[in-house]
Each structure stands twice: as structure tokens, then as C-alpha cells.
Design an enzyme around this catalytic site. Sequence first.
Site, PDB file in Angstrom:
ATOM      1  N   LEU A 167      36.064  27.887  41.925  1.00  0.00           N
ATOM      2  CA  LEU A 167      37.374  28.420  41.533  1.00  0.00           C
ATOM      3  C   LEU A 167      37.172  29.844  41.036  1.00  0.00           C
ATOM      4  CD1 LEU A 167      38.673  25.458  39.320  1.00  0.00           C
ATOM      5  CD2 LEU A 167      39.498  26.029  41.609  1.00  0.00           C
ATOM      6  N   HIS A 168      37.919  30.774  41.568  1.00  0.00           N
ATOM      7  CA  HIS A 168      37.810  32.136  41.022  1.00  0.00           C
ATOM      8  C   HIS A 168      39.085  32.950  41.139  1.00  0.00           C
ATOM      9  CE1 HIS A 168      37.334  33.122  45.268  1.00  0.00           C
ATOM     10  NE2 HIS A 168      37.571  34.374  44.948  1.00  0.00           N
ATOM     11  N   ARG A 169      40.114  32.410  41.807  1.00  0.00           N
ATOM     12  CA  ARG A 169      41.318  33.222  42.018  1.00  0.00           C
ATOM     13  C   ARG A 169      42.076  33.398  40.717  1.00  0.00           C
ATOM     14  NH1 ARG A 169      41.528  34.996  46.886  1.00  0.00           N
ATOM     15  NH2 ARG A 169      40.434  33.624  48.301  1.00  0.00           N
ATOM     16  N   ASP A 228      39.233  27.345  45.848  1.00  0.00           N
ATOM     17  CA  ASP A 228      40.333  28.261  46.145  1.00  0.00           C
ATOM     18  C   ASP A 228      39.825  29.427  46.999  1.00  0.00           C
ATOM     19  OD1 ASP A 228      38.894  29.717  44.269  1.00  0.00           O
ATOM     20  OD2 ASP A 228      40.481  29.699  42.745  1.00  0.00           O
TER      21      ASP A 228
END
Length: 371
Positions: free
Chosen positions: A212-214, A291
Site C-alpha cells: 500500500l502506498h497511494r 494499490d
Amino acid sequence: MSDIHLACVVGARPNYMKMAPLLRALEAYPHVRPVLIHTGQHYDPSLSDVFFNELGMRRPDISLEVGSGKHGAQTARVLERFEEVLERGTPEGHRYDRVVVVGDVNSTMAAALAAVKLGVAVAHVEAGLRSFDRTMPEEINRLVTDAVSDLLLVSEPAGLENLRREGHAESQLHLTGNVMIDTLKRMLPKARDRDGLVRYGLEAGRYGVVTLHRPANVDSPETLSALLDVLVAASREIPMVFPIHPRTQARVERFGLAERLGRASGIVQLPPLGYLDFLALTSQARVIITDSGGLQEESTVLGIPCLTARPNTERPITVDEGTSTLVSNDPRKLSESLQTVLDGRYKQGRCPALWDGRAGERIAKILAGKA
Ligand code: UD1
């Protein structure tokens, strides 16, 4: 045939696996002379150097060292420094005939813009993808890059439709397939050889991988905390391996979530991994929760269920033909889909046409003027 001088630009992690196969394929055309330029958008060894080493990619000929920053500042630094590169010409003193950009990061858009303003033609690899969500920085990058590119190299049919709708001429468009899959196919045997699973005490097919990084998922404490709750709950059934992007790590700490994550014994927290270690994990996972744009495509080719924590995707083929399902950042949808996977009721996907490991060759042929 006279030489063709290319400025090939990379900046951030997802760019390297797209540029590497292209540079390799260009070696078949000695009259094409690529110069590799790294903007330095990603600079940590774990997000940059490791990929050059593993992918066997040559070192950048030119580094711009722009680093992190707000969108405007980061984009501006690439614009300013890359413009100078183009004006100076190649290290051998030739004028650049074309700039080649890949993907949708800030460096992609900035390099394309600098080039077109100087009258240098731009080829965009992975053109035409649209999420139709202008709150995503990448969507703006994709729109701007395509608008100023004269050669649009497309990975899936939806991209062609989008570009036609936006008024691009048919002669500019080429459905070449997915260049990132070239890298995956080449590296998979090596990745499977690694004892990545043993190192983390995992068994093939009996763990999940999470990335997850968005901003939409990690920048709000409520959203991030709700997503992590689902992961912690799931990790009681199967271990969840979570290589954490620096941006996400910073948010986890700032929002006071580190302890909750640390207490969950089924969550295997890792730093960002290199290409081979990561592929070793994803290729043998039961499920992937992500994501990332690229991972939706990779899981489709690997045939691994992918629960995509986004409300939309610019890569619709991964949902229509592939193994991806959009679950947004809705904890209920995520846990329901996860249960479907764990119960063995999840859909089967198939590999899209032209995601065959030869996209780089098709693109190289076009760039070399031999298509
Ligand atoms: C960028 C891309 C995104 C891509 C992602 C893959 C844009 C708008 N976003 O997001 O599309 O999916 O790369 O990783 O281009 N940082 C480090 N070390 C680094 C680089 C960044 O610690 O080497 C940290 C910094 O705190 C920085 C933050 O990560 O502020 C964000 O970096 P940035 O390059 O702006 O965007 P990403 O979130 O990495």
C-alpha cells in the site's frame, strides 16, 4: 541509416522494469544510440540501485538527482534539469532525436514536457491508460504525457480506445503489449530459485502479500487504520507479508499505528524489497492485496488473485480478463473478497494478448524505424 539518438528516462521504482527490456531489445539495432537518464525521483538504494543490479541494467549515463518534494517542486526540478540535458546534447555531442518515457510518475510527465517544448519528439511507453480519476497524480501525469507525445505505445486495448477518443491520429498508436511483463517472464525462473519463503518462514500458497502506498489509502489515519485492521484480522488465518514503502512507513509511525501492526504476529513487516525477492514472494502467494498499478498486471500474469485497494483502475483488462477485483479502500469489500479467495471460490483469470515477454522487441522495432 543514420544514427538515432534516444534519451531514455527513468525516475522511480516502477520505471526500471519497463525500461530494462527496452534497452535490451534496442541492442539489436546498432544505429539506435540510447542514453539512459535517471531523474533521481527515487534515490534510496532499496527503491533504485537494487533494481539496476538485479535487472542487469546499465548504470545511468546522466543523473539529475532531483529527490523528493511537493509535486510542483519535484516536477519543476526535472523540467529544469532535463531541459539542460537536452540542450547540451548526448555525451558524444549529438542532438537527441527522441525522448522515451515510461509509465506515469512525475518524472515521466516532466521529461515529456521538457522535450516537447524544445521540439524533441516523445515516445510514451504504457500510453493511453486512464482511471478517469483526476484526484490521482498519476492520471494527470498520463494525460499530460500522452497529450505531448507523438508516438504512443499501448499495453492493452482500452488504451487505444482512450487515445482515439482524445483525438490522437491512428498513425501515432501502436498496441505493443506490456513491457513490464517482459521483465517478469525473464526473471521468474531466477526468482523462484531463491529461498525467499524459507527466510520468512512461509509456505508456498499459504500466505498473502500486501503493498500500500497511494495517498488515497495511506494519507488519512482513518483509512489507513481501517485497512490495517482488516489485514491484522486476516493475518490470524494466513500470514500477511507487508513490504512497506517509505511513504507508508512514515504514515504508520505518524498516525501511531506502528504498535498495533507490530503486535500482530501474523503480519510479516519488511522493508521495500528488490525485484527478485519480491517476485519470489508474489509468484507463490495465495493472494495479493495492493494499490499498485504494476502489481495488478503482474498478478494477472502469475494467475494469483489480486484484491486491488482502489475504487477504479486504469488497467481494466486486469479485472475483465485477469485476476484483479477492485475493493476500493472499503474494509468490508476487502474482507469479503479475501474470504472468497480463502474459501477457494475466487475467479480464474487469463493472460491478456501480447503480454508475452516480447513487448520490448516490438517497441524497439518501432523506435528503430523498422516496423
Ligand atoms: C511514486 C509515483 C507512483 C509510484 C510510486 C512507486 C508519482 C506521482 N508517484 O510515488 O506513481 O507508484 O512512485 O513507488 O510520481 N521517498 C523515500 N526514498 C526515495 C523516494 C521517496 O524515502 O527514494 C519517500 C519520501 O518521503 C517522499 C515519498 O517517499 O516524499 C514520496 O516519494 P515520491 O517519489 O514523491 O512518490 P511515491 O509515493 O514514491
